[in-house]
Each structure stands twice: as C-alpha cells, then as structure tokens.
Design a protein around this motif. Sequence first.
Motif, short mmCIF file in Angstrom:
data_model
loop_
_atom_site.label_atom_id
_atom_site.label_comp_id
_atom_site.label_asym_id
_atom_site.label_seq_id
_atom_site.Cartn_x
_atom_site.Cartn_y
_atom_site.Cartn_z
N UNK A 100 0.75 -1.11 -0.26
CA UNK A 100 -0.21 0.03 -0.04
C UNK A 100 1.17 1.56 0.35
N UNK A 101 0.35 2.70 0.40
CA UNK A 101 1.38 3.32 -0.60
C UNK A 101 1.21 3.77 0.93
N UNK A 102 3.19 4.51 1.26
CA UNK A 102 3.76 4.95 1.91
C UNK A 102 4.29 6.78 1.59
N UNK A 103 3.51 7.51 2.89
CA UNK A 103 3.61 8.77 2.86
C UNK A 103 4.22 9.06 3.27
N UNK A 104 5.83 10.03 3.07
CA UNK A 104 6.60 9.85 3.79
C UNK A 104 6.82 12.01 3.99
N UNK A 105 6.19 13.16 4.82
CA UNK A 105 6.43 14.09 4.56
C UNK A 105 7.79 15.13 4.28
N UNK A 106 7.62 15.91 5.15
CA UNK A 106 9.01 16.95 4.59
C UNK A 106 9.58 17.01 6.57
#
Length: 193
Positions: A100-106
């Motif tokens: 599934x998606x892995x979303x890593x921010x700033x």
Amino acid sequence: MKEIDMKRNLSEFDKMINEIEYKQNQELMDLLLENKKFMDEYNDLGTTDIKTRKKLLKIMLGYIHESVDILPPFICDYGKNITIDEHSFINHNCTILAEANVIIGKYVRIAPNVSIYTVGHAENPLKRKEGYSYAKKVIIEDNVWIGGNVIILPGVTIGENSIIGAGSVINKSIPKNVVAAGNPCKIIKEIEE
C-alpha cells in the motif's frame, strides 16, 4: 452488489493498492522483480555516487523530492507506492514493504535499520497458504524523527513533529507532538511548542 462486482473486476495490484484483500500473482511478481533490478543497481553504487543514486530513486519511487537522500543499502518492493517529500533523510539499511502507499512528509529523519511494513497475510491458514494478503498505508507526517531499529506496522500514521524512540514497534497510530517509545510503542510525553 456493485461493490462486490467492482472488486471482482480489479486487478490484484489495484486491490493491493486500494487496501482490499488480494492474492499474489504473476502481475505482482513481475512488478516486484522490475523494481528489484533498480534496487540492486542502487545498492551496488555505494554512498559516493549521489547523482546516479538520485536518478535511480526517481525511477524506483512514485515521488521523491530532489532534496531527499536515502543511504544504501535500501530495500523496497513496490517502490512506485512510496512518496517522500522535501528535505527528508533516510539512513542506512531501511526496508520499506510498500504494497500500500507509504507517504513520508517534509523534514522527516529516519535512523538506521528502520522497517516500514504495509503488508500483512491472511489470518485464515488456508487463505494464507493460497497466497492471500492485505495492505494498509503508512503515513509519516512532517518533521517526524524515527530512531534506529524501529518497526512500523500496516495502517499506522505518525503525527507531525513526533519522535519515536529507538527499538520501538509501532502497531497503532501516534498523534502529533509527542515522544513515544517501546514495544508496543506508547506515548511517553508531549512535546512543548
């Protein structure tokens, strides 16, 4: 009834990325092997050829800001499901299983030996034997610091500005502005702004 029909018409990849139970098949294996070729090339470069490493990361991952660096070795399976925003840094020996998606921010900092898992396998032993799995996205919000040897399990969100202590196993979402640690990971204190 329409939802059941829709699920039948989806590819196994579409089921996987949309967090619907899916079955491993040749389509998924081909995508996995294609990504592994780039990953092997990336890890063979070592740490000094930054320009080529960044070029390969742009091919492997869904989105990676040009300011991001990931030190090898780096292991991922479905790299196109990974997005990493600006000024984030991932240290050596990170594993991201991104069914599934892995979303890593700033401005995220990830220490060595961190593992991020979006995938799990069917509880039912017969379905598990047949290759059924599930995936749930992982979100790491802006300005999070993750200590070494942390394991992040499917479906977890780590809130903005939070710090995760080394060696933690995160099986539930962590709110923003806290220090959390342990196995299972628990909130230790709030971070004052």
